[in-house]
Design a protein around this motif. Structure first.
Motif, PDB file in Angstrom:
ATOM      1  N   PHE A   1       0.829  -1.205   0.000  1.00 18.71           N
ATOM      2  CA  PHE A   1       0.000   0.000   0.000  1.00 18.71           C
ATOM      3  C   PHE A   1       0.865   1.258   0.000  1.00 18.71           C
ATOM      4  CE2 PHE A   1      -1.981   3.360   2.558  1.00 18.71           C
ATOM      5  CZ  PHE A   1      -3.085   3.632   1.753  1.00 18.71           C
ATOM      6  N   LEU A   2       1.930   1.261   0.815  1.00 15.12           N
ATOM      7  CA  LEU A   2       2.757   2.464   0.914  1.00 15.12           C
ATOM      8  C   LEU A   2       3.637   2.659  -0.318  1.00 15.12           C
ATOM      9  CD1 LEU A   2       3.886   2.285   4.657  1.00 15.12           C
ATOM     10  CD2 LEU A   2       2.122   3.737   3.658  1.00 15.12           C
ATOM     11  N   PHE A   3       4.149   1.572  -0.871  1.00 14.25           N
ATOM     12  CA  PHE A   3       5.086   1.680  -1.981  1.00 14.25           C
ATOM     13  C   PHE A   3       4.484   1.119  -3.265  1.00 14.25           C
ATOM     14  CE2 PHE A   3       7.481   1.132   1.979  1.00 14.25           C
ATOM     15  CZ  PHE A   3       8.232   2.291   1.974  1.00 14.25           C
ATOM     16  N   GLY A   4       3.155   1.175  -3.391  1.00 14.04           N
ATOM     17  CA  GLY A   4       2.505   0.650  -4.594  1.00 14.04           C
ATOM     18  C   GLY A   4       2.704   1.522  -5.812  1.00 14.04           C
ATOM     19  N   SER A   5       3.051   2.781  -5.629  1.00 15.04           N
ATOM     20  CA  SER A   5       3.282   3.672  -6.762  1.00 15.04           C
ATOM     21  C   SER A   5       4.475   4.548  -6.455  1.00 15.04           C
ATOM     22  CB  SER A   5       2.044   4.538  -7.024  1.00 15.04           C
ATOM     23  OG  SER A   5       1.845   5.458  -5.965  1.00 15.04           O
ATOM     24  N   ILE A   6       5.016   5.135  -7.522  1.00 15.95           N
ATOM     25  CA  ILE A   6       6.193   5.989  -7.348  1.00 15.95           C
ATOM     26  C   ILE A   6       5.835   7.233  -6.553  1.00 15.95           C
ATOM     27  CG2 ILE A   6       7.871   7.391  -8.611  1.00 15.95           C
ATOM     28  CD1 ILE A   6       7.866   5.282 -10.771  1.00 15.95           C
ATOM     29  N   ARG A   7       4.622   7.796  -6.837  1.00 21.06           N
ATOM     30  CA  ARG A   7       4.214   8.992  -6.099  1.00 21.06           C
ATOM     31  C   ARG A   7       4.160   8.709  -4.595  1.00 21.06           C
ATOM     32  NH1 ARG A   7       0.495   9.309 -10.512  1.00 21.06           N
ATOM     33  NH2 ARG A   7       0.917  11.079 -11.883  1.00 21.06           N
ATOM     34  N   LYS A   8       3.527   7.593  -4.196  1.00 13.52           N
ATOM     35  CA  LYS A   8       3.445   7.249  -2.780  1.00 13.52           C
ATOM     36  C   LYS A   8       4.833   7.012  -2.181  1.00 13.52           C
ATOM     37  CE  LYS A   8      -1.188   5.204  -2.932  1.00 13.52           C
ATOM     38  NZ  LYS A   8      -1.977   3.974  -2.709  1.00 13.52           N
TER      39      LYS A   8
ATOM     40  N   LEU B   1       6.349  17.821  -0.007  1.00 10.36           N
ATOM     41  CA  LEU B   1       5.461  16.838  -0.615  1.00 10.36           C
ATOM     42  C   LEU B   1       4.965  17.315  -1.976  1.00 10.36           C
ATOM     43  CD1 LEU B   1       3.377  15.748   2.517  1.00 10.36           C
ATOM     44  CD2 LEU B   1       5.133  14.426   1.335  1.00 10.36           C
ATOM     45  N   VAL B   2       4.578  18.607  -2.073  1.00 11.20           N
ATOM     46  CA  VAL B   2       4.111  19.140  -3.360  1.00 11.20           C
ATOM     47  C   VAL B   2       5.230  19.102  -4.389  1.00 11.20           C
ATOM     48  CG1 VAL B   2       3.265  21.223  -4.511  1.00 11.20           C
ATOM     49  CG2 VAL B   2       2.340  20.566  -2.275  1.00 11.20           C
ATOM     50  N   THR B   3       6.441  19.480  -3.949  1.00 17.46           N
ATOM     51  CA  THR B   3       7.585  19.450  -4.871  1.00 17.46           C
ATOM     52  C   THR B   3       7.869  18.031  -5.335  1.00 17.46           C
ATOM     53  OG1 THR B   3       8.531  21.367  -3.738  1.00 17.46           O
ATOM     54  CG2 THR B   3      10.011  20.064  -5.104  1.00 17.46           C
ATOM     55  N   ALA B   4       7.846  17.076  -4.411  1.00 15.26           N
ATOM     56  CA  ALA B   4       8.107  15.683  -4.799  1.00 15.26           C
ATOM     57  C   ALA B   4       7.043  15.189  -5.781  1.00 15.26           C
ATOM     58  CB  ALA B   4       8.137  14.803  -3.548  1.00 15.26           C
TER      59      ALA B   4
END
Length: 652
Positions: A4-11, A298-301
């Motif tokens: 769940f935490l690392f399921g996507s690059i954004r997360k 977070l917005v920058t990332a």
């Protein structure tokens, strides 16, 4: 959770940013804690300095009163008891010393001759301060007095007056109003909701600022009086006041020479929340800035991930979908860019080329399969035979796996038993250590006797002493090794692997004495007085090893937990036989136990001295031996400071 935490690059980027913020948050919280501690220390120093200043001011008031009254007592008007002159002098003195509420002059009989202002008591002969000043002949500080009509507390300063003939002809009395300290309190400009209180040695609150009328001449809070009545003359503490406000208090006890009371307690209270408000504001500001920085990160990332990674990954996903649909000629080319994603695009193109080549090879293979169709039956038969052999091998492998599984289960049980062995190993250390010590002593005496024999200096007394020491050492070794064997058998009961033991007839008192002899090295560490109360003719048929285990564990438990190193303790062992039962009562006068520990003492692995090597199995072993091996009952009675008593009843 990881998916769940690392399921996507954004997360993943968000989690990394949050993890990067955690050290800063920890540093921020630690800094805030240190800031709070520093603020409290500064406030303690500030409050203590303020109360010291007020105490010094009160001492100056007493010193000034002493000097003022001594000067007046030496004036000719006062010494001659000149009433007319004193009626002019005393009002002038009162007008120039506003801290006092009255001045009066009385003769040796206690009759007031002159009072300023007029209207004061006309006779003070019954007042304790008058008698004390006349008897001592020196300056005296009377008790604090509550003036009900004016709701204020005054203290009487008394100075004897010596006449021209060097005899005491009267006294000068100055009444000081404690409300004078209200001006000092308000002029100090202390923080809001601060309080200043004066309390006498009997715990009576003399006055309090602010809300003076409400809290004047009432009993002070017991916890406040207890805090200020300790061995320290001054100090600070945190406490909740009579108004429900928690404050940081500083206090000081004042002792006045020639006073009728032992001391006066003054204290100053500053609200804790007010003292910490600045530190809390700094912490809240820093937390807010950290939260803002976290949001910006977070917005920058999110944006950087969208521009630099997600767009190129989307192109790669689209090309993968085309390949999945059957278009093996699909390629990424230069759209993946450089870096790791570029390498991934190149790998994808290589994979697509390889799939396309394999597709061509597959077509050729199908053509070959058509030509080899005639050989299919032979190949199938051969393959069937190979599969049968493989099945046999698999069955053998399955059998091996089942055996291995049973061995692993057994190994796991042995590992659990090994952990229990490690937990009770220290219980066996005592008898083995005693046997080793006795053996070492015997070896040393043997070498000494051999040297005497070799030198021809051996005497009959040396041989006799050696034989006696050898007999005692051998008996001690055999006794303690037997005790170690009993310990091992007791451990088997804890491990649910009980082994039957042979019963025999033995004399209880003699057996206990032999057991105490074997425990002599252990008892020497504290050297308690051991008392045995048992008739000589008590002979029973039971398990002596179980009795040895019970008493050994109880004595070791007492030495470890019951006695302080410097305590001259006493252990009392009582044995009596009643109605087919044997009652064993074991008692010590040690520290005792609170109820929460006493109720859990027989639980396995429960101990209060794990840091000293205890595992918590000793009393559990005693419980199992009494209830299972001997079929009896055991109870424990203990109170902190009153020692501990174990009562065991067993059928015999």
């Amino acid at each position: 959770m990881p998916s769940f935490l690392f399921g996507s690059i954004r997360k993943t980027l968000i989690v990394l940013v949050l993890l990067a913020v955690l050290p800063a948050l920890a540093i921020l919280l630690y800094t805030g804690r240190e800031l709070r501690r520093q603020v409290v220390q500064e406030e303690e120093g500030y409050a203590l300095r303020q109360v010291q200043a007020m105490a010094a001011h009160h001492e100056r008031v007493v010193d000034n009163a002493r000097l003022l009254l001594m000067a007046l007592a030496k004036s000719s008007e006062v010494r001659n008891l000149d009433i007319a002159a004193c009626r002019t002098l005393l009002p002038e003195i009162l007008a120039s010393n506003t801290a006092y509420v009255s001045f009066s002059l009385a003769n040796a009989d206690g009759r007031v001759l002159v009072a300023a202002p007029e209207g004061a008591d006309t006779n003070i002969s019954a007042s304790p301060f008058f008698r004390a000043a006349m008897d001592s002949g020196s300056f005296f500080v009377g008790n604090y007095t509550f003036v009900q009509a004016k709701r204020r507390v005054v203290v009487h300063f008394v100075q004897p007056v010596v006449g021209p003939d060097d005899r005491i002809v009267g006294v000068l009395v100055a009444d000081f109003d404690l409300s004078y300290f209200g001006r000092i309190f308000y002029d100090t400009h202390l923080p809001e909701a601060s309080v200043f209180t004066l309390t006498d040695a009997q715990g009576m609150r003399l006055t309090r600022f602010p809300e003076t009328e409400k809290y004047t001449w009432v009993r002070d809070l017991p916890q406040m009086v207890a805090r200020m009545s300790g061995h320290k003359e001054e100090g600070t503490f945190l406490e909740t006041g009579v108004d429900g406000v928690r404050r940081l208090y500083s206090f000081k006890r004042l002792h006045f020479q020639g006073a009728s009371f032992p001391y006066l307690m003054i204290r100053l209270g500053i609200p804790v929340e007010l003292a910490l408000s600045e530190a809390r504001a700094v912490i809240n500001r820093n937390v807010g800035l950290l939260a803002l920085a976290t949001v910006l990160a977070l917005v920058t990332a999110w944006c950087v991930g969208e521009v630099t990674m997600m767009r190129r990954l989307n192109r790669l996903i689209e090309a993968t979908g085309r390949v999945k649909a059957g278009d093996l000629s699909s390629r990424i080319g230069d759209e993946a860019g450089s870096g790791e994603l570029g390498q991934l695009g190149s790998a994808f193109d290589s994979m697509a080329e390889e799939l396309e080549r394999k597709e061509r090879d597959r077509s050729l293979a199908e053509e070959q399969l058509r030509r080899l169709n005639e050989e299919l039956e032979e190949r199938v038969a051969k393959r069937t035979e190979e599969l049968a052999g493989a099945n046999r091998n698999l069955q053998q492998t399955l059998n091996d796996l089942q055996r291995m599984q049973k061995q692993l289960v057994l190994a796991e049980k042995l590992a659990a038993l090994g952990e229990l062995v490690a937990g009770v190993a220290h219980e066996i250390n005592t008898p083995v250590g005693v046997a080793l010590s006795a053996g070492s002593t015997m070896a040393e005496k043997n070498r000494n006797l051999a040297e005497l024999f070799g030198q021809g200096e051996m005497k009959r007394s040396d041989l006799t002493q050696f034989l006696e020491d050898s007999r005692e050492g051998t008996e001690m070794i055999l006794m303690n090794l037997d005790r170690a064997s009993n310990l091992i058998r007791s451990f088997k009961m804890v491990a649910a692997d009980q082994v039957s033991e042979q019963r025999r007839t033995f004399e209880v008192k003699k057996y206990i004495e032999e057991l105490l002899l074997s425990l002599r090295p252990k008892l020497k560490s504290i050297n308690p007085h051991v008392e045995i109360v048992c008739e000589d003719n008590v002979v029973i048929e039971s398990y002596p090893g179980a009795f040895s285990q019970i008493l050994t564990n109880l004595i070791v438990n007492t030495l470890t937990h019951g006695f302080d190193p410097a305590q001259a303790g006493t252990i009392r062992i009582e044995v009596r036989r009643t109605d087919g039962n044997l009652e064993l009562r074991y008692a010590d006068n040690g520290k005792g136990m609170p109820a929460e520990i006493r109720d859990r003492i027989f639980e396995p692995f429960f101990t209060t001295a794990r840091g000293q090597g205890s595992t918590g199995l000793g009393m559990h072993i005693v419980f199992n031996i009494v209830t299972r091996t001997l079929g009896g009952t055991i109870t424990c009675e203990s109170t902190p400071g009153q020692g501990t008593v174990f009562v065991m009843t067993m059928p015999v």
